[in-house]
Design a protein around this motif. Structure first.
Motif, PDB file in Angstrom:
ATOM      1  N   TYR A  77       0.844  -1.195   0.000  1.00 25.88           N
ATOM      2  CA  TYR A  77       0.000   0.000   0.000  1.00 25.88           C
ATOM      3  C   TYR A  77       0.878   1.245   0.000  1.00 25.88           C
ATOM      4  O   TYR A  77       0.678   2.167  -0.794  1.00 25.88           O
ATOM      5  CB  TYR A  77      -0.901  -0.040   1.231  1.00 25.88           C
ATOM      6  N   CYS A 109     -21.966   4.672   0.691  1.00 24.12           N
ATOM      7  CA  CYS A 109     -21.203   4.674   1.938  1.00 24.12           C
ATOM      8  C   CYS A 109     -20.532   6.030   2.180  1.00 24.12           C
ATOM      9  O   CYS A 109     -20.570   6.572   3.276  1.00 24.12           O
ATOM     10  CB  CYS A 109     -20.122   3.604   1.931  1.00 24.12           C
ATOM     11  N   TYR A 125     -21.562   1.817   8.850  1.00 23.00           N
ATOM     12  CA  TYR A 125     -21.220   2.636   7.699  1.00 23.00           C
ATOM     13  C   TYR A 125     -21.681   4.079   7.837  1.00 23.00           C
ATOM     14  O   TYR A 125     -21.675   4.836   6.877  1.00 23.00           O
ATOM     15  CB  TYR A 125     -21.760   1.991   6.420  1.00 23.00           C
ATOM     16  N   ARG A 139      -3.255   5.389   7.906  1.00 22.75           N
ATOM     17  CA  ARG A 139      -2.192   4.383   7.805  1.00 22.75           C
ATOM     18  C   ARG A 139      -1.125   4.771   6.791  1.00 22.75           C
ATOM     19  O   ARG A 139      -0.006   4.298   6.819  1.00 22.75           O
ATOM     20  CB  ARG A 139      -2.773   3.027   7.438  1.00 22.75           C
ATOM     21  N   MET A 144      -6.356  12.104   4.894  1.00 23.78           N
ATOM     22  CA  MET A 144      -7.175  11.665   3.763  1.00 23.78           C
ATOM     23  C   MET A 144      -6.972  12.585   2.562  1.00 23.78           C
ATOM     24  O   MET A 144      -6.868  12.145   1.426  1.00 23.78           O
ATOM     25  CB  MET A 144      -8.653  11.666   4.135  1.00 23.78           C
ATOM     26  N   ILE A 152      -5.402   5.388  -3.109  1.00 24.26           N
ATOM     27  CA  ILE A 152      -6.846   5.285  -3.362  1.00 24.26           C
ATOM     28  C   ILE A 152      -7.134   4.041  -4.202  1.00 24.26           C
ATOM     29  O   ILE A 152      -8.050   3.277  -3.908  1.00 24.26           O
ATOM     30  CB  ILE A 152      -7.366   6.556  -4.078  1.00 24.26           C
ATOM     31  N   HIS A 166     -13.281  -3.959  -4.096  1.00 20.05           N
ATOM     32  CA  HIS A 166     -14.199  -3.782  -5.223  1.00 20.05           C
ATOM     33  C   HIS A 166     -13.597  -4.233  -6.547  1.00 20.05           C
ATOM     34  O   HIS A 166     -14.059  -3.827  -7.606  1.00 20.05           O
ATOM     35  CB  HIS A 166     -14.651  -2.325  -5.306  1.00 20.05           C
ATOM     36  N   VAL A 182     -12.207  10.945  -7.075  1.00 19.68           N
ATOM     37  CA  VAL A 182     -11.957  11.067  -5.635  1.00 19.68           C
ATOM     38  C   VAL A 182     -10.934  12.178  -5.391  1.00 19.68           C
ATOM     39  O   VAL A 182     -11.038  12.939  -4.429  1.00 19.68           O
ATOM     40  CB  VAL A 182     -11.477   9.727  -5.039  1.00 19.68           C
TER      41      VAL A 182
ATOM     42  N   CYS B  51     -15.362   0.567  13.423  1.00 16.59           N
ATOM     43  CA  CYS B  51     -14.607  -0.640  13.783  1.00 16.59           C
ATOM     44  C   CYS B  51     -14.961  -1.210  15.151  1.00 16.59           C
ATOM     45  O   CYS B  51     -14.582  -2.336  15.466  1.00 16.59           O
ATOM     46  CB  CYS B  51     -13.116  -0.356  13.746  1.00 16.59           C
ATOM     47  N   CYS B 274     -20.325  -5.868   2.389  1.00 20.89           N
ATOM     48  CA  CYS B 274     -20.988  -5.280   3.545  1.00 20.89           C
ATOM     49  C   CYS B 274     -21.231  -6.321   4.631  1.00 20.89           C
ATOM     50  O   CYS B 274     -21.140  -6.029   5.820  1.00 20.89           O
ATOM     51  CB  CYS B 274     -22.328  -4.672   3.154  1.00 20.89           C
TER      52      CYS B 274
END
Lengths: 191, 413
Positions: A77, A109, A125, A139, A144, A152, A166, A182, B51, B274
């Motif tokens: 990541y 979401c 959510y 992280r 953000m 992303i 996804h 985004v 969480c 979900c």
């Protein structure tokens, strides 16, 4: 005798025409159910009898060449954030495509502006990080609003905690388009 | 009488003074707490509920019931500020948690001291969760009588009526000293009297023929038409909850509708996006969601997949089925045509149990092709063709049939 025959026939028709939960009658059923395999049907060829097959291991479908070669781990990541480059140009076409895809795959979401307020009613959510948040360190070691396109893309592909991956729903090109959108939302200010 | 009253009055006064003192003592304390707890609750809901729960139930991270008893304040603050630092410093308890929860790094939160004390106050005094009293499961389902039951009752009434009338007639006859008849004898007698008149026969058989023709016509028109077909499915999935109440886009689950002939049935991994964390439904509780887990081998307690589990497909019952000699392509209609899913599938977001909304007959297809205008905007692929069409049909609506949407070979090949 004639009348009795008609009466019996009509009673028979009355009784047989009353079922509503089946599919009813089909004309030429073997035109409906031909021997060719239907997408989600069953077959006798494979052991598990499932028609929907996975691609053969090690093959790449046409149009699915990889543009992103990082695994799901945190190290990957971070590497992706540093090195991954969006192959698409940030132009209005790509961004508006990204917006349309975002409204299908993320909005419920993350909310219409990426700042919460999605339509999912479940409490888990109701809390999502805002793309334009410039306070909370994540992280990635950044906030953000400072996430790189690689971060992303990685999040869409592999998910993060309560956000599922996804990759199966979006091609890589589609994911890069969403990334472009985004990035627009990261600049969004709700003041 | 009087002294008694006096004592009562005194007692009352004494009690109310005592109550006042108690209230005065409690008020400031509870007020103090209340402030902290409500702003702590707000912080918790804004930052943590993705969480953590306030019960013992595990989500991404552990349930936080009783954390403040398990760990000291200072340690908790350190952990929330930067758990990775604490782990790196070799703190045993921190490492144990990190290992237990699949090495997921918790987000670091840079709260102020005041915010930390609010949050910890909330964690120490979580709200009492009220037990849900009425579950929607227990509402009895009322259904009307089925048609066959009604028919049976009517015929029973008729038979009884015949019996009563005949016995009445017999009673009268025997009173008059005439011969009595059995029920069949009466019926046959009446019947031959009725058909001895030609007009009667013509009249009855005409009505009968009309009814029969109507039945036959309806029956034949219904062959191969499965409108309203509503089978029960292996999992009681509700589109109303998912697409309606939660507003999940159709394309989220049926993601291949934009790309392929088929609007795909989502594979279970899409459910799990979900339902890894949502383990209980609002209507059916855990039973229906558990069926997904049974199919793919997921343990909702530990939130892990079971090793070596033999997965089995979920066998949904197909509702929409075109005969194989008719070709239909979803992506053509969804992307190029820009048609809303609801136009053919109806108000899916209001259906608890899905049913077929449209007829899906050829007449139905053709009618829509005759009326629908071609979506030319934003379609740069056919610019040249579109220009030609506009030239040819100046001023007219350019519908799908004008560019060959009614050609046999468009759908039958």
């Amino acid at each position: 005798m004639k009348y009795r025959f008609i009466i019996i026939c009509s009673i028979y028709l009355l009784v047989t025409s009353c079922s509503n939960d089946g599919r009813g009658y089909e004309y030429m059923p073997n035109m409906y159910r031909s021997p060719s395999l239907e997408t989600y049907g069953k077959n006798k060829i494979f052991n598990d009898s499932i028609n929907a097959r996975k691609p053969v291991a090690g093959t790449i479908a046409r149009g699915y060449l990889k543009t992103f070669n990082y695994g799901p781990s945190l190290e990957d990541y971070l590497l992706a954030g540093e090195h991954a480059i969006n192959p698409l140009e940030s132009n209005s076409d790509n961004i508006s495509d990204g917006e349309a895809l975002y409204s299908m795959f993320c909005e419920h979401c993350h909310g219409p502006d990426g700042a919460g307020g999605g339509s999912i009613t479940h409490p888990i959510y109701s809390v999502v990080p805002y793309y334009n948040d410039d306070k909370q360190k994540r992280r990635s070691g950044t906030t953000m609003s400072e996430l790189k396109s690689g971060h992303i893309f990685h999040a869409i592909t592999y998910g993060l905690n309560a956000m599922g991956p996804h990759a199966s729903q979006l091609t890589e090109t589609e994911r890069w388009k969403i990334v472009l959108y985004v990035q627009e939302l990261q600049k969004y200010s709700n003041e | 009488m009087l002294p008694e009253n006096g004592i009562g009055e005194n007692m009352k006064q004494y009690r109310s003074v005592k109550a006042l003192i108690i209230i005065l003592l409690i008020l400031p304390i509870s007020n103090l707490f209340a402030d902290d707890i409500t702003s702590g609750e707000k912080l918790f809901k804004q930052n943590c509920t993705a969480c953590h729960t306030m019960t013992s139930a595990r989500l991404v991270g552990p349930g936080l019931e009783g954390v403040t008893d398990k760990y000291e304040k200072e340690w908790l603050i350190k952990w929330i500020r930067n758990s990775q630092e604490l782990i790196a410093s070799g703190d045993e308890r921190a490492i144990a948690i990190f290992e237990e929860y699949n090495k997921v790094a918790m987000t670091s939160f840079d709260f102020s001291d005041q915010e930390f004390s609010d949050l910890l106050a909330y964690l120490a005094n979580p709200p009492v969760i009220e037990e849900a009293i009425a579950t929607s499961n227990n509402i009895p389902i009322e259904e009307g009588m089925s048609t066959s039951t009604k028919l049976m009752i009517i015929s029973l009434v008729l038979v009884t009526l015949v019996y009563l009338l005949v016995s009445l007639k017999n009673n009268l006859k025997s009173a008059l000293g005439k011969d009595t008849e059995t029920i069949p004898e009466t019926l046959i007698g009446q019947y031959s009297l009725f058909i001895s008149n030609n007009i009667n026969v013509i009249f009855v058989s005409a009505i009968f023929t009309i009814i029969m023709l109507k039945f036959t016509y309806d029956g034949l028109m219904g062959v191969g038409v499965t409108t309203n077909y509503q089978p029960s499915q292996p999992i009681e999935f509700s589109h109303k909850i998912h697409a309606g109440q939660n507003g999940v886009d159709c394309n989220y689950c049926h993601s291949s509708a934009r790309k392929s002939k088929h609007s795909g049935i989502p594979s279970a991994n899409v459910c799990m996006n979900c339902h890894t964390y949502i383990n209980e439904g609002s209507i059916t509780g855990t039973t229906e969601i558990q069926k997904i887990y049974d199919a793919i081998g997921f343990d909702p307690k530990t939130r892990t997949y079971i090793d070596g589990y033999v997965q089995k497909p979920i066998e949904w019952v197909r509702i929409h089925n075109l005969p194989d000699h008719a070709y239909f392509n979803h992506s053509q209609h969804v992307v190029a045509g820009g048609i809303e899913c609801q136009e053919c599938h109806g108000p899916v977001e209001e259906m608890d149990v899905l049913y077929q909304y449209s007829e899906l007959t050829m007449d139905w297809c053709v009618e829509c092709h005759r009326e629908t205008e071609v979506q030319m905007e934003g379609n740069n692929y056919y610019t040249h063709l579109h220009e030609q069409l506009k030239e040819k049909y100046k001023g007219e609506k350019i519908t799908v049939d004008k560019m060959g949407g009614l050609e046999c070979a468009k759908c039958h090949y």
